[in-house]
Structures are given as C-alpha cells and as structure tokens.
Design a protein around this motif. Structure first.
Motif, short mmCIF file in Angstrom:
data_model
loop_
_atom_site.label_atom_id
_atom_site.label_comp_id
_atom_site.label_asym_id
_atom_site.label_seq_id
_atom_site.Cartn_x
_atom_site.Cartn_y
_atom_site.Cartn_z
N THR A 154 -15.81 -2.47 0.20
CA THR A 154 -15.30 -3.43 -0.79
C THR A 154 -14.18 -4.24 -0.13
O THR A 154 -13.62 -3.82 0.89
CB THR A 154 -14.74 -2.71 -2.02
N TYR A 178 -14.01 4.75 0.84
CA TYR A 178 -15.03 4.06 1.63
C TYR A 178 -15.30 4.78 2.94
O TYR A 178 -16.45 5.01 3.32
CB TYR A 178 -14.59 2.62 1.90
N PHE A 270 -20.23 -9.28 2.35
CA PHE A 270 -19.58 -9.53 1.06
C PHE A 270 -20.24 -10.71 0.34
O PHE A 270 -20.47 -10.67 -0.87
CB PHE A 270 -18.10 -9.81 1.25
N VAL A 275 -19.80 -11.20 -3.65
CA VAL A 275 -18.36 -11.44 -3.77
C VAL A 275 -18.11 -12.94 -3.93
O VAL A 275 -18.71 -13.76 -3.23
CB VAL A 275 -17.61 -10.88 -2.54
#
Length: 338
Positions: A154, A178, A270, A275
C-alpha cells in the motif's frame, strides 16, 4: 500482455512436439549470474524430481558468459539468447512461449531445487484444481526460513520506508504488516502475494491472465501476477515443499539496474491497482525528495562501517547508495511518467 516470441533459440524442438510433452516446464530468466545459475541447473538435473520436465533459460544479454555456460554444460536446456536486457517479465514470457509442460514453474536463477520438488508441487496442483498458482516455502542456504508470501503493498506501507516517516514512526504498522506481519511458515493457506523466486502455475491459468506484465522491467511482477490470478482463483502457499533461495544475491550484484526498476515498479503497480492520481503524485514527490537524503545517509553509513571494520555491512550500504544514485541519475523521468 501477449506472450513474447523468442529471439535466438538453441536446443529447441518442433512446436507440435512441445505441447504437453512433459508435466512441468521450468522457466528461468537470467542476467549475469553464471555461478548461481549453474548451481540451480545442477540441482534440477541431479536431484530426482519424480516428473517429466524440461528447462528453458532466457538469457538477457549477460556479459559474464552465462549463456555460453548453459550451452556448453547443459545441452538439454532450451536456451534463448537475447540481444539486450529485456527484463524479467519479458524474458519469462519468452520462456513460457517455448515451454512444453502443462504446468510452468518460474524459478529465479539464484535458487536450488531439492529432490522431488516438482513432483510435490504438481501433486498440490492436481489436489487443488481451483488454485490459481502455488508457491513453496523459501529457505536460506543457512537453513533460515525466508518470507515466502506477503500482503499487497500500500502507499502507506511504502511511505514508512522513506527517511522522514521512518524516523517519526508514521505508518510503521502498515509497513510491518506488509513486509512480514502476515507470514506464518507453517500450514497451507490462501495468500495475497507469492514471492517471485518460485511460482508454480498451470499453462491455462497463466494464459488466462495474459502472462507476466512486461511493463515491469524488474520487481513487482510477482505482486502483479498474484493480483491478476487472485481475482478469479486462490493463490496458495504450501509449507511441505521447499526451495533454497540465495537471498537477493543476484539483485545486489546488479543493484544499479534493480533498485531504480523496483522504485518505478511500485508506481506502476499502484496505478494498476486503482490508486488515485493525487495520492500517486504525493507519493512520487515524497520519494523524489527523500532519495538524496537517503543517498547521503547511506554514504555516511558505509564510511562509518568501513572505518569500524564492518566490511560486509559497509558493502551493503555502498550497494544501497549505488542504487539510489542510479535512480536519481537515470530513472527519475521514467518514474514520474509511470
């Protein structure tokens, strides 16, 4: 992405004879790792595997004689010699296009395969036909267990790696979760991301997701493939099959190429994962501003470690500094365009 046709092929067989001719095809992308690649191939051909298999090595224009070593010492290997470094994903797709097996085993060149590894992975695949891909437990040559799967990255987790956020402790929990917070070395379970050194997948599933995404030059391909497969099928970690992994030896030897490619790979992932534009912009800005700070810090750290006779640690600090310098000098434009 479409599977890439090979450039220069040696020890190939007619296309009609390749289809389902063997149980498993071992696919290895290589760049400048002759000694480790030799150990990997020796382990495959010396240790009984309990299945029929073939091996495809795609060499990305190595300058250390790796391709010549394969051709001279392992004539049974299908060898592709690329004229330039096409990256891990493209080379792996080339290997898959030549593979003769119903199942594909993507293997890093810095691994060793114990006896019956292929047989055990095939047994798991047949016992779990709904599974999309399978990964074994990874172990250091010393015997220590490596992180063999993890969660998807993330933005918050990656921000903790930057100097400012690491010093303040912001996003520490996200980063720990993570990196290793979810890893358990025992038990077979569905996971989010399998680590790339050893991935077992059927030809059918691999083709259904379009193969490896060749927009990644090096790094994040395993995370991306896990994400694509997990949209329709579980991704499994199995603890009763092990592969020896020499712990980023290859990556550290080529840090000037690897580190910048990984930085850009995160941005590509991402964006592909959805994202938004502005979170990505602020992430890119933070990474760009932080890189010179980390570079100076790694240089100072390397000098201090060298002065106190910590030669191994000093070498690691210098390697990190070289990677940061390469990112700032050669990769920034591509990073911002990703």
């Amino acid at each position: 992405m479409p599977l890439t046709a090979p450039a220069s092929i040696e020890h190939d067989t007619p296309a009609a004879a390749r289809l389902d001719a063997v149980d498993v095809s071992v696919c290895i992308a290589n760049w400048n790792c002759t000694s480790l690649l030799r150990r990997c191939l020796v382990s495959l051909f010396t240790n009984p595997q309990g299945v029929t298999f073939d091996v495809v090595v795609v060499d990305n224009a190595s300058t250390d004689g790796a391709a010549a070593m394969v051709a001279g010492e392992f004539p049974q290997v299908k060898l592709v010699r690329n004229d330039d470094n096409r990256g891990f994903a493209a080379a792996s797709n080339q290997a898959a296009a030549l593979a003769g097996g119903s199942y594909l085993f993507f293997l890093n060149n810095d691994t060793e395969v114990p006896p019956r590894t292929l047989c055990r992975l095939l047994d798991h695949a047949r016992a779990n036909p709904a599974a999309g891909m399978i990964g074994p437990r990874l172990r250091e040559p010393s015997g220590a267990v490596q992180i063999s799967y993890r969660r998807r990255p993330t933005v918050a987790a990656l921000l903790h790696r930057l100097s400012l956020f690491r010093w303040t402790g912001l996003f520490r929990d996200a980063y720990k979760d993570y990196r290793r917070g979810s890893f358990r070395a025992r038990g077979t379970r569905a996971v989010e991301v399998l680590m790339g050194p050893a991935i077992f997948i059927s030809r059918e599933v691999f083709a259904s997701v379009g193969g490896w995404d060749e927009r990644y030059r090096f790094g994040l391909e395993d995370i991306d493939l896990s994400m694509q497969v997990s949209r329709s099928r579980p991704v499994l970690f199995v603890d009763d099959v092990e592969v020896i992994h020499h712990g980023r030896v290859s990556s550290r030897a080529n840090v000037g190429f690897v580190a910048p490619s990984v930085a850009t790979g995160y941005v590509q992932f991402f964006r592909k994962a959805g994202v938004g534009r502005w979170p990505l912009f602020w992430y890119k800005l933070a990474v760009t501003l932080d890189a010179p700070v980390q570079l100076v810090g790694k240089v100072i750290e390397a000098i201090a470690r060298r002065a106190t006779n910590q030669r191994k640690n000093a070498a690691q600090s210098w390697a990190a500094a070289r990677g940061l310098w390469s990112f700032l000098r050669h990769e920034l434009v591509r990073f911002w365009r990703a």
